[in-house]
Design an enzyme around this catalytic site. Structure first.
Site, short mmCIF file in Angstrom:
data_model
loop_
_atom_site.label_atom_id
_atom_site.label_comp_id
_atom_site.label_asym_id
_atom_site.label_seq_id
_atom_site.Cartn_x
_atom_site.Cartn_y
_atom_site.Cartn_z
N GLU A 31 10.52 -57.32 26.71
CA GLU A 31 9.42 -56.88 27.58
C GLU A 31 8.13 -56.57 26.80
OE1 GLU A 31 11.97 -54.99 31.28
OE2 GLU A 31 11.12 -53.63 29.79
N GLU A 35 16.72 -59.62 33.95
CA GLU A 35 17.09 -58.25 34.30
C GLU A 35 16.77 -57.99 35.77
OE1 GLU A 35 15.50 -55.05 32.00
OE2 GLU A 35 15.85 -56.04 30.08
#
Length: 679
Positions: free
Chosen positions: A151, A307
């Site tokens: 991320e 995710e």
């Protein structure tokens, strides 16, 4: 064939943090993964401190045993480079790698992503760790995918330390070439901001008043590029040592900070982290928007949901769980919009740390929990959908997305601070979603000829090359719809001469005399063929120069003036919306949709039922019907004037011929034979 394609069917699994658990738990985890149908597990995301206990030692023994274990259970590995969280020993040895805010505050160790993107100490340590991992595991039979970092841009998007300042100056030299060119680009004769050398330039730290807007724009470009440089440094190592194993990093949906068009050029395939909010009854619409972007970043190639939360997250002020059926429905939505797999954070619920209340495939209660039962059930269903892998879907219309324009639009000292890209985009997208129209996102450099309709909710920043491309598209028969405050500035954020919308003035057949922002809490009425629409935040005084008026302002100072126009240009038409219509955008978009011949995938659906169709290379179709509403819906499949949709629901194996009934939060995935196979 790369390693990932050897994993059969659709991908299913999640982030596993075995370093948080005693080793005797690992065997139980592997057995439960196999029971749930997990075929890909992400490991090592935050394990730097375990892998490298200090500057001179390494500990790979535990990871060796872990990879051997999952391989024995038939599970492939998405191996992370572990570089998202530098260990304490590295931070204390090189404290200058900690990031600094615009106010000069150096952020501390104790969270994650605590590094300056321009830090050479961080970069060299990250590349060294990546090289060690690649050298050790490149031939391991469990390895199917490399996962760089985690991320990017989540917590740290910029740093204002001296190292960042030096890197910014290097970037500026490469971009502008000379200080004279930079002075021109930045318009430094305003407020006596001229520079004599690059050495005089600093990052846009907190200043007494407004900071030079083009400096801020270049800073946004630099920050995206500097994080990308870190990613590319690790990827270069993996490509060198581990060819044939694909590499990705998990994106964060439509994130402002990073130009994902540029980033996706350096991904072997796109993966995304998505966390729709169960408290928001419209969150599935925004999720669809983000998934359409992920599919579009690689021109329609399948992507991976890296995710999602099996139930509640842990970082909102109030974290609602997903009621029964919602996890399944939202997982299917990702597949419906082009994903080839559904992964999660996390596999086993943590017992300590900041994410201990974040849901997991295996919750704290264990196998007796509702969450575990849903994990196993969906794993079973996903195996029935395995033939979907590799199939694609294409949008019926295209939406222009330009990160440069997004950054520039939201700079300070504009006529209204309410003109925000996502606030402009989402009502347009929602209108298309409600009408069953699937869209592709495209960059300003894209070829447009394959789309009957192109939409641009905003094009604040527009260069002449893009304007020429749009003009040529319309001239040869395309339909273009553009929103307000467009064609304003060039790539340096300099106002185009000759009035707005600058290089699009001839195409739209109008000129904007003056921008007319609408105060907060107020609205302006727009008359569309007798129907009253409501504009908020923004309107414009426009004068037509060949365009026809489609809708007019019906209240306020602009009453009687054009609000929406259409201009015939060559074989096509250009539509201009001079106001922000928000939830009332749909009735206006109906007009160019009809003109372009763009219709729903399955016309006449209730607004809470979503329909998309994926296509396999052999012509087989896969029609997804998803009921996001609280009521049962019966969907007829035989429609007047259309070929009947007869097929098999892959989730149940049931033949379907005339209609399907969708329970609340229900779904079907209908396999449709190739056209030549249909009766």
């Amino acid at each position: 064939m790369d390693r990932l394609t050897r994993v059969p069917g659709l991908l299913y699994g999640g982030d596993w943090n075995p370093e948080q658990w005693p080793e005797d738990v690992w065997a139980e985890d592997a057995e439960l993964m196999a029971e749930a149908g997990v075929n890909l597990v992400t490991v090592g995301v935050f394990s730097w401190a375990r892998l490298q206990p200090d500057a001179h030692s390494w500990d790979f023994g535990w990871l060796d045993r872990l990879l051997d274990l999952v391989h024995r259970h038939g599970i492939a590995v998405d191996l992370a480079t572990a570089t998202a969280s530098p260990p304490a020993w590295l931070v204390r040895a090189s404290p200058e790698l900690l990031p600094v805010t615009a106010d000069g505050v150096r952020l501390e160790f104790g969270s994650r992503q605590h590094y300056c993107p321009s830090s050479t100490a961080y970069r060299s340590a990250a590349v060294r760790l990546t090289r060690k991992l690649a050298e050790r595991y490149r031939h391991h039979p469990a390895l199917a995918l490399w996962h760089i970092h985690n991320e990017y841009g989540d917590h740290v998007q910029e740093c204002f330390c001296p190292a960042s300042a030096a890197d910014f100056r290097r970037w500026l030299r490469e971009r502008h070439g000379s200080i004279e060119e930079l002075n021109h680009s930045w318009g430094t004769d305003c407020w006596s901001q001229r520079y004599n050398s690059f050495a005089q330039i600093e990052p846009p730290r907190t200043a007494p008043g407004p900071v030079n807007p083009t400096q801020l724009l270049d800073w946004r470009r630099f920050c995206s590029d500097s994080l990308l440089a870190l990613h590319r440094a690790e990827k270069a190592v993996l490509d060198e040592l581990s060819p044939g194993v694909p590499v990705t990093t998990n994106f964060m949906s439509m994130l402002k900070a990073l130009d994902y068009w540029e980033w996706s050029r350096h991904e072997d395939f796109v993966s995304d982290d998505a966390y729709p909010d169960p408290a928001d009854p419209r969150t599935h619409v925004n999720a669809a928007l983000n998934y359409d972007l992920m599919r579009s970043l690689k021109a329609g190639r399948p992507w991976l949901l890296m995710e999602q939360a099996p139930s509640a997250v842990s970082w909102r002020p109030v974290n609602l769980p997903k009621p029964p059926g919602l996890y399944r429905l939202w997982s299917l939505q990702a597949l419906a919009r082009g994903a080839d797999g559904v992964l999660h954070f996390q596999w086993r619920a943590s017992s300590a740390g900041a994410e201990k209340f974040h849901s997991a495939m295996l919750p704290h209660r264990g196998t007796a929990s509702r969450g575990w039962q849903e994990t196993v059930r969906f794993g079973t269903e996903l195996r029935r959908l395995g033939e979907l892998a590799g199939s694609r879907l294409r949008g019926q219309a295209a939406v222009l997305l330009d990160w440069d324009s997004w950054w520039a639009l939201e700079l300070d000292d504009h006529p209204s601070a309410r003109m925000r890209w996502l606030d402009l985009l989402r009502p347009w997208y929602a209108a298309l979603y409600e009408r069953g129209v699937t869209v592709d996102f495209i960059p300003p450099t894209a070829e447009l000829d394959g789309y009957p309709l192109v939409l641009a909710p905003n094009l604040y920043l527009l260069d002449t090359a893009t304007a020429d491309r749009l003009t040529g598209y319309v001239r040869t028969g395309g339909r273009l719809v553009c929103g307000p405050f467009s064609g304003i500035a060039d790539r340096h954020d300099h106002i185009h001469p000759g009035g707005h919308p600058g290089p699009l003035r001839d195409l739209f057949g109008l000129v904007v005399d003056e921008h007319w922002p609408i105060p907060d809490g107020a609205a302006t009425t727009v008359d569309l063929d007798g129907s009253a629409l409501h504009a908020e935040h923004w309107s414009e005084w426009i004068e037509t120069e060949g365009a026809e008026t489609v809708a007019t302002y019906a209240s306020g100072e602009l009453a009687g003036l054009p609000a929406v126009t259409r201009h015939r240009y060559g074989a096509g038409s250009a539509w201009y919306l001079s106001c922000h219509l928000g939830a009332d955008t749909g009735p206006v978009l109906d007009l160019p949709l009809a003109e372009a011949g763009v219709d729903a995938e399955l016309p006449g659906l209730p607004p809470d039922v979503e329909a998309t169709r994926r296509h396999a290379a052999d012509g087989t179709g896969y029609l997804f019907l998803l009921n996001h509403g609280p009521a049962e819906r019966r969907i007829p499949l035989d429609r007047a004037g259309a070929r009947p949709l007869h097929g098999t629901d892959l989730l149940t194996g049931t033949a379907v011929s005339t209609a399907v009934t969708l329970a609340p939060l229900g779904a079907v995935v209908l396999r449709l034979p190739a056209p030549e196979e249909r009766p």
